[in-house]
Write an enzyme that holds these catalytic residues in place. Structure first.
Site, PDB file in Angstrom:
ATOM      1  N   GLN A 115     -89.362 -33.258  58.227  1.00  0.00           N
ATOM      2  CA  GLN A 115     -90.924 -33.668  59.142  1.00  0.00           C
ATOM      3  C   GLN A 115     -91.978 -33.488  57.980  1.00  0.00           C
ATOM      4  O   GLN A 115     -92.683 -33.873  57.874  1.00  0.00           O
ATOM      5  CB  GLN A 115     -91.278 -32.847  60.014  1.00  0.00           C
ATOM      6  CG  GLN A 115     -90.994 -32.977  61.470  1.00  0.00           C
ATOM      7  CD  GLN A 115     -90.926 -32.587  62.898  1.00  0.00           C
ATOM      8  OE1 GLN A 115     -91.932 -31.070  62.049  1.00  0.00           O
ATOM      9  NE2 GLN A 115     -90.533 -32.314  63.229  1.00  0.00           N
ATOM     10  N   HIS A 182     -93.322 -28.893  61.421  1.00  0.00           N
ATOM     11  CA  HIS A 182     -94.243 -28.451  61.889  1.00  0.00           C
ATOM     12  C   HIS A 182     -95.082 -28.012  60.971  1.00  0.00           C
ATOM     13  O   HIS A 182     -95.580 -27.274  60.495  1.00  0.00           O
ATOM     14  CB  HIS A 182     -94.563 -27.448  63.347  1.00  0.00           C
ATOM     15  CG  HIS A 182     -93.763 -28.376  64.612  1.00  0.00           C
ATOM     16  ND1 HIS A 182     -93.914 -27.824  65.419  1.00  0.00           N
ATOM     17  CD2 HIS A 182     -93.405 -28.957  64.777  1.00  0.00           C
ATOM     18  CE1 HIS A 182     -93.287 -28.403  67.160  1.00  0.00           C
ATOM     19  NE2 HIS A 182     -92.568 -29.334  65.886  1.00  0.00           N
ATOM     20  N   GLU A 277    -101.357 -32.768  73.804  1.00  0.00           N
ATOM     21  CA  GLU A 277    -102.902 -32.860  74.517  1.00  0.00           C
ATOM     22  C   GLU A 277    -104.041 -33.310  73.760  1.00  0.00           C
ATOM     23  O   GLU A 277    -103.752 -32.534  72.169  1.00  0.00           O
ATOM     24  CB  GLU A 277    -102.750 -30.976  75.075  1.00  0.00           C
ATOM     25  CG  GLU A 277    -102.905 -29.952  73.828  1.00  0.00           C
ATOM     26  CD  GLU A 277    -102.236 -29.086  74.564  1.00  0.00           C
ATOM     27  OE1 GLU A 277    -101.859 -28.472  74.817  1.00  0.00           O
ATOM     28  OE2 GLU A 277    -103.065 -27.758  74.136  1.00  0.00           O
ATOM     29  N   TYR A 287    -106.567 -22.230  71.912  1.00  0.00           N
ATOM     30  CA  TYR A 287    -106.353 -23.187  72.545  1.00  0.00           C
ATOM     31  C   TYR A 287    -104.617 -22.955  73.090  1.00  0.00           C
ATOM     32  O   TYR A 287    -103.849 -23.826  73.712  1.00  0.00           O
ATOM     33  CB  TYR A 287    -106.069 -24.362  72.236  1.00  0.00           C
ATOM     34  CG  TYR A 287    -107.271 -24.821  71.524  1.00  0.00           C
ATOM     35  CD1 TYR A 287    -107.952 -25.574  73.283  1.00  0.00           C
ATOM     36  CD2 TYR A 287    -107.833 -23.510  71.061  1.00  0.00           C
ATOM     37  CE1 TYR A 287    -109.566 -25.850  73.084  1.00  0.00           C
ATOM     38  CE2 TYR A 287    -109.583 -24.191  71.213  1.00  0.00           C
ATOM     39  CZ  TYR A 287    -110.045 -25.332  71.758  1.00  0.00           C
ATOM     40  OH  TYR A 287    -111.261 -25.584  71.794  1.00  0.00           O
ATOM     41  N   TYR A 298     -88.090 -28.463  74.543  1.00  0.00           N
ATOM     42  CA  TYR A 298     -87.175 -29.592  74.053  1.00  0.00           C
ATOM     43  C   TYR A 298     -85.299 -29.072  74.803  1.00  0.00           C
ATOM     44  O   TYR A 298     -85.307 -30.414  75.267  1.00  0.00           O
ATOM     45  CB  TYR A 298     -87.498 -30.385  72.693  1.00  0.00           C
ATOM     46  CG  TYR A 298     -88.380 -30.992  73.465  1.00  0.00           C
ATOM     47  CD1 TYR A 298     -87.825 -33.182  73.280  1.00  0.00           C
ATOM     48  CD2 TYR A 298     -89.350 -30.369  72.453  1.00  0.00           C
ATOM     49  CE1 TYR A 298     -89.296 -33.626  73.076  1.00  0.00           C
ATOM     50  CE2 TYR A 298     -90.855 -31.880  72.866  1.00  0.00           C
ATOM     51  CZ  TYR A 298     -91.062 -33.283  72.718  1.00  0.00           C
ATOM     52  OH  TYR A 298     -91.884 -34.174  72.922  1.00  0.00           O
TER      53      TYR A 298
END
Length: 406
Positions: A115, A182, A277, A287, A298
């Site tokens: 990623q 990520h 979200e 958060y 997952y």
């Protein structure tokens, strides 16, 4: 060649809502009609998920304005109307009349595995006079890798090429981690030239718990100046061992960020399976991730203790189960599509289109989907008031599509 299609947003919906939480707002059916992944979880307040569609949705015309591009991660409009884009593999290009110019010289080496890659790009608030840009990228380091932010002066040529001058890495997410997932990341300038930097928590069980650790830069929103320094009024500048650049914490993987009409930061983050979200990150607030979240792993099973509420943590303004796969975000303040005025536009990698969030104050009043049949990596509002979406294929190519009212 430009191609145009016309469709009605939000069509092709199932008529029955099977196994879904009963919290859709009155006035219409929600877009999402599939059963949730976290079947036992319930929203904390009405309208926190599966908001109703608007009673009337505009017909949208789509036009391909550039195609056959490398794997584009982000785009920005330059003052002259051309598009500056970042390619995941590590190149920047300027697009004019649908064609990319030569790769811009001076882009630092990026780690593009998994990623990672060359991520977001943002123009400095004084770009018209300074030529300065800021960009985030996955940086390889001796002890692993991480998300970094650099500044540079963009010197563009008439032929679409150019170079970066005075490239300087101004900020590094620490600690480094030897992984390829990520990284985040979006860059958003606030109304006082502050730079918000969103990053991920690196996904794996070992590093992701650091989203709760103020000594760590994983899973955070940072607030820095244009030299990469913490702002003096940041919430943790006087707290021993805390990273002074932190604005908010407890985030998973933030790939969407935008300011609203009042200059406040909003973000959308990739959650677990059933836990994407929308948040309005505020100074010093937690958060929740990975201790508190909607959705499930997952790989199957609960995330941690499987709780969705905990004291001293913030509830998301809105969440999606199943997920939309958010990437890219814009606040619509144009006139070309008046029905979207004041809405957030979010790219959907999973839903393969643009998600339109109509707001009533700080709550989502309605949700609308514009299907584009392609993964959407970035969304921008152009100087003409039209909406521009960057698509991507898993094989590594991109198209830029223009959305206008039909």
């Amino acid at each position: 060649m430009k191609r145009t299609n016309i469709f009605l947003a939000g069509t092709a919906l199932a008529l029955a809502l099977v196994g879904a939480p009963a919290m859709a707002q009155t006035g219409g059916k929600p877009v999402e009609t599939s059963a949730p992944n976290a079947k036992d979880q319930k929203p904390t307040f009405t309208g926190q998920t599966r908001a109703a569609q608007p009673a009337e949705m505009p017909k949208i015309a789509t036009e391909v304005v550039a195609e056959g591009l490398p794997h584009i991660w982000s785009m920005e409009f330059l003052p002259d109307g051309r598009m500056l884009v970042t390619a995941k593999e590590g190149a920047m290009h300027i697009i004019k009349d649908g064609e990319p110019g030569p790769a811009i010289e001076g882009v630092p080496k990026v780690l593009s595995a998994g990623q990672g890659g060359l991520l977001d790009v943002a123009l400095a608030p004084d770009h018209e006079t300074s030529g300065m840009i800021f960009f985030s990228f996955s940086e390889e380091r001796e002890d692993g890798n991480g998300t970094s932010v650099a500044s540079a002066k963009l010197v563009a040529n008439d032929d679409g090429g150019g170079k970066l001058e005075n490239v300087k890495v101004i900020f590094q997410q620490m600690p480094s981690y030897d992984g390829n997932k990520h990284f985040g990341s979006r860059l958003t300038f606030g109304p006082n030239n502050e730079l918000y930097v969103t990053v991920g928590e690196r996904s794996d069980p070992e590093p992701r718990v650091q989203a709760q650790d103020l000594k760590s830069g994983l899973g955070k929103v940072f607030r820095i100046d244009m030299d990469g320094k913490a702002l003096p009024d940041n919430p943790f500048v006087d707290q021993p061992e805390a990273r002074p650049e932190i604005w908010s914490y407890g985030h998973r993987n933030l790939q969407s960020a935008a300011l609203d009409g009042n200059g406040r930061l909003w973000t959308v983050e990739h959650g677990p399976k059933g836990g994407d979200e929308l948040n309005r990150p505020e100074a010093g607030k937690n958060y929740g991730w990975p201790e508190v979240t909607y959705g499930v792993e997952y790989s199957g099973g609960k995330v941690g203790d499987g709780i969705t509420e905990k004291a001293q943590t913030e509830q998301p303004v809105y969440y999606w189960d199943p997920v939309i796969g958010p990437s890219g975000m814009a606040f619509y303040d144009g006139d070309a599509i008046p029905e979207w005025k004041g809405a957030f536009l979010v790219g959907g990698l999973v839903t393969q289109g643009v998600v339109v969030l109509h707001m009533d104050g700080d709550k989502v009043s309605h949700e609308e989907h514009v299907p584009l049949k392609a993964r959407i990596r970035d969304v921008k509002v152009g100087p003409d008031g039209a909406v521009y979406a960057v698509t991507e294929t898993r094989s590594g190519s991109s198209t830029i599509v223009k959305l206008t009212k039909a």
